[in-house]
Structures are given as C-alpha cells and as structure tokens.
Write an enzyme that holds these catalytic residues in place. Structure first.
Site, PDB file in Angstrom:
ATOM      1  N   GLU A  95       0.833  -1.193   0.000  1.00  0.00           N
ATOM      2  CA  GLU A  95       0.000   0.000   0.000  1.00  0.00           C
ATOM      3  C   GLU A  95       0.873   1.249   0.000  1.00  0.00           C
ATOM      4  O   GLU A  95       1.877   1.327   0.698  1.00  0.00           O
ATOM      5  CB  GLU A  95      -0.889  -0.026   1.252  1.00  0.00           C
ATOM      6  CG  GLU A  95      -1.668   1.233   1.510  1.00  0.00           C
ATOM      7  CD  GLU A  95      -2.308   1.249   2.892  1.00  0.00           C
ATOM      8  OE1 GLU A  95      -3.111   2.171   3.155  1.00  0.00           O
ATOM      9  OE2 GLU A  95      -2.001   0.347   3.707  1.00  0.00           O
ATOM     10  N   PHE A  96       0.464   2.234  -0.793  1.00  0.00           N
ATOM     11  CA  PHE A  96       1.155   3.521  -0.776  1.00  0.00           C
ATOM     12  C   PHE A  96       0.455   4.435   0.217  1.00  0.00           C
ATOM     13  O   PHE A  96      -0.761   4.637   0.147  1.00  0.00           O
ATOM     14  CB  PHE A  96       1.161   4.169  -2.159  1.00  0.00           C
ATOM     15  CG  PHE A  96       1.882   5.496  -2.188  1.00  0.00           C
ATOM     16  CD1 PHE A  96       3.256   5.540  -2.331  1.00  0.00           C
ATOM     17  CD2 PHE A  96       1.175   6.690  -2.041  1.00  0.00           C
ATOM     18  CE1 PHE A  96       3.926   6.754  -2.338  1.00  0.00           C
ATOM     19  CE2 PHE A  96       1.840   7.898  -2.055  1.00  0.00           C
ATOM     20  CZ  PHE A  96       3.220   7.931  -2.195  1.00  0.00           C
ATOM     21  N   ILE A  97       1.220   4.989   1.152  1.00  0.00           N
ATOM     22  CA  ILE A  97       0.682   5.923   2.146  1.00  0.00           C
ATOM     23  C   ILE A  97       1.278   7.299   1.894  1.00  0.00           C
ATOM     24  O   ILE A  97       2.502   7.460   1.853  1.00  0.00           O
ATOM     25  CB  ILE A  97       1.006   5.465   3.576  1.00  0.00           C
ATOM     26  CG1 ILE A  97       0.345   4.104   3.868  1.00  0.00           C
ATOM     27  CG2 ILE A  97       0.535   6.497   4.597  1.00  0.00           C
ATOM     28  CD1 ILE A  97       0.674   3.540   5.238  1.00  0.00           C
ATOM     29  N   ASP A 111      13.102  -2.506  14.447  1.00  0.00           N
ATOM     30  CA  ASP A 111      14.116  -1.582  13.924  1.00  0.00           C
ATOM     31  C   ASP A 111      13.542  -0.169  13.940  1.00  0.00           C
ATOM     32  O   ASP A 111      13.512   0.524  12.926  1.00  0.00           O
ATOM     33  CB  ASP A 111      14.512  -1.996  12.504  1.00  0.00           C
ATOM     34  CG  ASP A 111      15.750  -1.245  12.004  1.00  0.00           C
ATOM     35  OD1 ASP A 111      16.463  -0.654  12.837  1.00  0.00           O
ATOM     36  OD2 ASP A 111      16.001  -1.256  10.785  1.00  0.00           O
TER      37      ASP A 111
END
Length: 522
Positions: free
Chosen positions: A124-126, A229
């Site tokens: 998904e692109f946020i 991380d």
C-alpha cells in the site's frame, strides 16, 4: 464487380487489424511476463492502466518507486542482488502488525523474484504528512500493538528476516534470556569475530551473555510483537497526522527491546509517558535499556565499520562492572605470561595499541566542532555522524588514559596552577596532589597492590570529572548514554624489558586531555 472488390478490400483491412492487435496483445503479454510488478498491478491489483512510475529514492539497501494507476497508487521496493526471502520476512512482519489494528503500517500485497535477479515487494502507498506526528499518540499506539500482538510459540518469528541487510535469526525459543543471548547478541558478536577478527569484543561480549540473567530478576517477560528496527527513518505520519511505522524487522520479544534504537529515534518524555500508561514500566527498565541498545550498536559495527565499536565496547564494559563479572588480567614477565582471575568492578587489560597523542588531540578537536552543530541540526544522518564522532573521542581518551597507567612511567613533577575554569582547578587536581605522589615508591611489575596505588592516585579525580561532564551533558542534551570518559581504568600488558620513558608526564598529559573534553562538554 466493383462492389465485390470493395468487400474484399474491407475484409483484408479487418484481417490486417486483427493480426496487428494480436501482435500487440502478444507483445503486451510478453512484456508483462518480463515485468512481474506490472503484471500483478494490472491483474490482481485491479488496475487497467499505469499512469505514472516515479522513483522516490530508497535507503542504502533497496530502491523505492511509486506506481500511480487508475485503481490507486502502489509502493514498490526492489533489490537487484538479494532474493525474495528478505522481502518475504518484511511482508510477514507488516502483515502481523497490520492485523493488530493498532498502529498504521503499509499493507503488503505481493513479494516475488525479478527475472534478471533480485526481488520486489508491492505494498500500500501511504501519503506522508509534513511532520512525524504526535509523540504521545505514537507511544500509545505502539504500546497497544505490543499488548495486542502476542505469541503462544514463545520468542522468535515464523521466518528469519533481516535487520538492515544483516540476517536476523528468529528460531522459536521458550526462554527470552536464551533467545536474546544466542540469536541477538551472540549472533552479532560472532559476526564481529568472523568479519574483523575482533576477539576482544567477542570474549567480553560472551562473558556478558553468560552473566546477564540478574538484569531480568523479578519481572515477567511475555512475547510481544515488535517492529524490531524502530528509528526515526522508519517512523512517519499520514496526511491526518496519524503515526505510521514501516521497514520492520519483526519478531516476538520483550517489549523493552523495541527501544534498542532509541539512540537515534528521538523519543521524548511524552512518548514514554503515553507508552507506559498502556504497558506499565517494569522493575529495572533503566538497567536493561543499554543492553537492548547493544544489539543495534553491534549491528551497526558489523554493517558500517569501526565507528560504532567503541560504543558497543563501552556498554559491554559497563555491564561487566555492574554485574561484578570475573575478568582475566594478563601479567607479563621475561620468562612467561601468567593469567590471574579476579572479580569485582575492576579493569580489563587493554588489548588495543596506545592512541598517539596527536590522534587523541585531533579526535577531541573534531568532536568539539561536531558537538557545536547539535543545537542547529535535526537530520538523523547528521546526528548519527555527530554522535559517532563523540563516541570515538570518548574511546580514544579512555584508551589513552589507560595506557598511561603504567608503573614504568616516572612520577610526574608538581603541576602548575591551572587557569580559571579549567578541569584541573575544578577537580582540585593540582600541584599538591602531584607533590604527594612523589613520596610513593615505584611499584614492581606484578605487585598485588599495583591497582590500589593507581586507584588512590586517580579515582577521586576521575569521579569528579565524570560527575561534572555528566551534569553538563544532561543540561544540554536529551537523556542518552553518557558521553564521558569510560569508568574503566584498564590495566595493560607490561613487559619487564620495556625502557623507562624519560621526560614524559602521564598525569599532566592526562589532565590536559581531560581539560579539552570537559571544555567541549561545558
């Protein structure tokens, strides 16, 4: 006849266009089969058209792109040299965090190999906002993820993954101390030994691993889903200001291990307050904090080189003293070397060569220049460079001090009065102390009370120096690990055949070096 000829030409035209379209379709199918990213987006991604592909940079390991389509945008990472296993681990981690429905993460869609080698991940692109978001909201949602993400299998993960590009072993283990000692610290220590031949950090680190159990007394440790991380580069916010975390190295572990990268994450008081409202602070949290930082310092040492070694070694030494771990000291004689075992918060034999005085002065000057940039910089990469320079100066100073603590050096003459505001004047380490030292007899190599003499001469001054530097540091910076000379008064291997170094004043040189670093902290 004319009508028939016209029909024939029309049919011929139709056949031509049908053949042309078939060729185009075949070319399109072939192109898609050669580009699995495009193939997935135009099939399972529900898009019929890719309108734009734009590069959005990437880290030091992967390349990142944005694919805009009529069905929305997709975020794609590629790596031309590493197979799909790395991205498979990332996708499983993103999926596990996504399923908690607590903090926002990109939803993973597809992982696979590239035809020419390497791999890709589609997610998904946020659209990120202009700011990193509210710290208290980040703390609360992270705690909610830790509380919701539990495992009945113990500590570990279903697959091994990577921390940066370093393999991260996630074999399921029922005991946290065993898991962290073997698959986190132990693995990184072995890498340092194999990569650099660093027997010193390996042996000291292994002693810490074998003796760190008392740090976990009187607490209950449950396996929590960790990002793994979490530093500033992996934290952002969406357009609505909601926090977003990405690029994980997930596994199930002690919740406190999540803060191992806090030295470059920028967590403030509001973050921790909100976090502990959901996940109450456990007894001994502060004593374990550096233990979890050690894993990441060791990983940075293995990934990026010796700039991070001194920080890792300093943490190990601090814990060996705290835990009262037996350490080995080497004493030399003209015939043979003997090994003595001792206990207590004393000092390790220095295995590194002495730091030349010009190198010490240069590192202190560089650290001073870098420290002056702290108030005006917010870039995480620049901050890492600054702190690395400070740690290197600390390491050089500690090494230089330890190398001057030798019975072969002549006793220094009385010191001249220190100028106003100097460290010598502030600590009271002046000519009177040096004059008293002249009455002390020179010790023979191997005398049992050698360390006692050194401590009598130096401990009081060092304690005052440490206290002043620590106070200055706390006033000017957010709380972190001490950036002061190590408490370690390392002993060194002494050769009876060494010549006496005439004209050298170790105590005076030591005080001048401490003056420099005190002035840079002040």
């Amino acid at each position: 006849m004319a009508s028939l000829a016209a029909h024939v030409r029309l049919i011929g035209t139709w056949v031509y266009f049908i053949i042309l379209e078939e060729d185009r379709f075949a070319d399109s199918v072939a192109a898609m089969s050669e580009d699995p990213i495009r193939e997935w987006i135009l099939s399972e991604g529900k898009a019929t058209q890719i309108t734009k592909i734009s590069s959005i940079g990437g880290g030091c390991i992967n390349l990142a792109s944005r694919y805009d389509t009529d069905a929305g945008s997709f975020f794609v990472k590629t790596n031309r040299s590493i197979g799909p296993s790395m991205f498979e681990g990332e996708a499983l981690g993103l999926g596990a965090m996504y399923e908690t429905r607590t903090i926002r993460v990109p939803k993973p869609f597809k992982v696979g190999p590239l035809p020419a080698g390497g791999s890709y991940i589609i997610m998904e692109f946020i659209e990120f906002g202009a700011f990193r978001g509210n710290q208290s909201v980040l703390g609360r949602k992270l705690a909610e993820m830790h509380k919701a993400g539990k495992s009945e299998k113990g500590f570990g993960f279903d697959v091994d993954n990577t921390i940066g590009s370093t393999p991260q072993i996630n074999t399921w283990t029922s005991d946290w101390i065993e898991f962290y000692g073997e698959h986190r610290l132990g693995y990184q220590l072995k890498l340092a030994l194999d990569q650099y031949g660093d027997t010193s950090i390996y042996q000291k680190g292994q002693r810490l691993v074998k003796n760190m159990a008392p740090l976990f007394e009187n607490i209950v440790i449950e396996p929590c889903l960790l990002h793994g991380d979490l530093w500033s580069g992996n934290i952002s916010s969406d357009k609505n200001g909601e926090p977003v975390i990405l690029d994980p190295a997930c596994y199930y572990g002690h919740s406190e291990a999540e803060f191992g990268m806090s030295w470059c994450a920028g967590f403030g008081g509001s973050f921790y307050n909100a976090y502990f409202e959901v996940m109450p602070k456990q007894l001994g949290f502060e004593k374990r904090r550096d233990l979890y930082m050690l894993y990441h310092y060791l990983n940075h040492y293995n990934l990026f080189g010796s700039g991070y070694r001194s920080s890792a070694m300093s943490i190990i030494d601090d814990y060996l003293r705290l835990l009262n771990v037996g350490q080995i000291v080497l004493w030399s004689s003209s015939a043979e070397s003997t090994v003595k075992e001792r206990t207590g918060p004393k000092n390790m034999a220095s295995e590194a060569p002495p730091v030349p005085l010009p190198d010490l002065i240069l590192s202190l000057e560089q650290a001073t220049l870098m420290a002056k940039q702290l108030p005006s910089t917010t870039d995480p990469t620049h901050l890492l460079q600054i702190y690395s320079s400070l740690h290197q100066a600390q390491h050089n100073l500690s090494s230089f001090i330890s190398q001057t603590q030798s019975p072969l050096f002549p006793t220094p003459p009385p010191q001249a009065a220190a100028p106003e505001n100097s460290l010598s004047l502030a600590t009271g380490a002046g000519g009177a102390a040096a004059e008293d030292d002249r009455d002390e007899p020179m010790m023979q190599v191997g005398d049992d009370d050698y360390e006692a003499v050194i401590e009598d001469n130096c401990k009081a001054t060092i304690d005052k120096v440490e206290e002043k530097m620590r106070d200055c540091f706390i006033k000017n910076k957010r709380p972190k690990r001490r950036l002061s000379p190590s408490l370690v008064e390392e002993e060194r291997l002494v050769d009876d055949g060494n010549a006496r170094l005439n004209g050298f004043d170790p105590h005076g040189t030591r005080l001048r070096a401490l003056d420099l670093i005190y002035q840079f902290h002040a």
